[in-house]
Design an enzyme around this catalytic site. Sequence first.
Site, PDB file in Angstrom:
ATOM      1  N   SER A 131      34.130-149.578   6.689  1.00  0.00           N
ATOM      2  CA  SER A 131      33.578-149.735   5.336  1.00  0.00           C
ATOM      3  C   SER A 131      33.194-151.194   5.183  1.00  0.00           C
ATOM      4  O   SER A 131      33.758-152.063   5.879  1.00  0.00           O
ATOM      5  CB  SER A 131      34.668-149.392   4.314  1.00  0.00           C
ATOM      6  OG  SER A 131      34.305-149.836   3.024  1.00  0.00           O
ATOM      7  N   TYR A 144      43.315-151.139   0.607  1.00  0.00           N
ATOM      8  CA  TYR A 144      42.161-150.544   1.295  1.00  0.00           C
ATOM      9  C   TYR A 144      41.452-151.609   2.129  1.00  0.00           C
ATOM     10  O   TYR A 144      41.086-151.373   3.283  1.00  0.00           O
ATOM     11  CB  TYR A 144      41.215-149.927   0.262  1.00  0.00           C
ATOM     12  CG  TYR A 144      40.057-149.153   0.857  1.00  0.00           C
ATOM     13  CD1 TYR A 144      40.275-148.040   1.657  1.00  0.00           C
ATOM     14  CD2 TYR A 144      38.733-149.532   0.598  1.00  0.00           C
ATOM     15  CE1 TYR A 144      39.211-147.322   2.199  1.00  0.00           C
ATOM     16  CE2 TYR A 144      37.666-148.816   1.124  1.00  0.00           C
ATOM     17  CZ  TYR A 144      37.908-147.710   1.927  1.00  0.00           C
ATOM     18  OH  TYR A 144      36.849-147.007   2.455  1.00  0.00           O
TER      19      TYR A 144
HETATM   20  C1  8X3 Z   1      33.966-147.632   0.313  1.00  0.00           C
HETATM   21  C2  8X3 Z   1      33.161-148.825  -0.055  1.00  0.00           C
HETATM   22  O1  8X3 Z   1      32.881-150.725  -1.682  1.00  0.00           O
HETATM   23  O2  8X3 Z   1      34.216-148.876  -2.434  1.00  0.00           O
HETATM   24  O3  8X3 Z   1      34.367-147.649   1.629  1.00  0.00           O
HETATM   25  O4  8X3 Z   1      35.088-150.392  -0.821  1.00  0.00           O
HETATM   26  S1  8X3 Z   1      33.892-149.727  -1.283  1.00  0.00           S
END
Ligand code: 8X3
Length: 245
Positions: A131, A144
């Site tokens: 990502s 994340y």
């Molecule tokens: C998802 C993209 O910008 O929401 O992987 O982190 S973001």
Amino acid sequence: MNRTAVVTGASSGIGEATARRLAAEGFDVVAAARRRDRLDKLAAEVPGIRAVTLDVTSQESVDELAASLDRCDVLVNNAGGAVGLEPVASGDVADWQKMYDINVLGSLRVTQALLPRLVESGDGVLVMLTSVAGLVSYEGGGGYNAAKHAQSSMAEVLRLELCGEPVRIIEIAPGMVHTEEFALNRFRGDSSAADRVYEGVPGPLSADDVADAVSWCVTRPAHVNIDRLVIRPRAQAAQYKIHRV
Ligand code: 8X3
């Protein structure tokens, strides 16, 4: 015998779209995920797709997947996702653990189990679906960001360690992709919060856009390694620079 592609997290979103696209490209596709009912529907609908139940957080489940394969030419480590958008100061350790287990250790388990098959194939391709969150950090991204940075590092390390082996290591880092479940999972089922992520954005990426990129990367000639492909919608020039109407 057709080349075989294994796609994890194939029951929805980018994984499902990638399974469909690689089947259309002529691969025998193993669509792997936890939700067997969705996989069975997909396999019944699309010739060339076989469903395998897989929980990437279980070593036993990953070993069963490996044992069920005659060959593996392409592995798409797609299973992953985000939980929560809290600041680091108040983030839930359990959310961080879950994200690390699915995104990072999940990719590690499947990679370790299938790497011998990729090498044996003589032209193996491993795609790590990361990502832009693995390249740039943002407030609330904490767990994340950490997981996606780790996954991105794993791809880099693998490329170094496997230099000289017949395996390509490709990282695909999407920005804003409007899928059925990504934001919904991040906001723990709050659909209004999930909808606000994409509100007014003219043309966020679709799962098919990313599947198209995966397909292009894995169908280059064997000597061409696309190290990292960053793909965003035109309306998202950067993490914070999003055009909304
Ligand atoms: C998802 C993209 O910008 O929401 O992987 O982190 S973001």
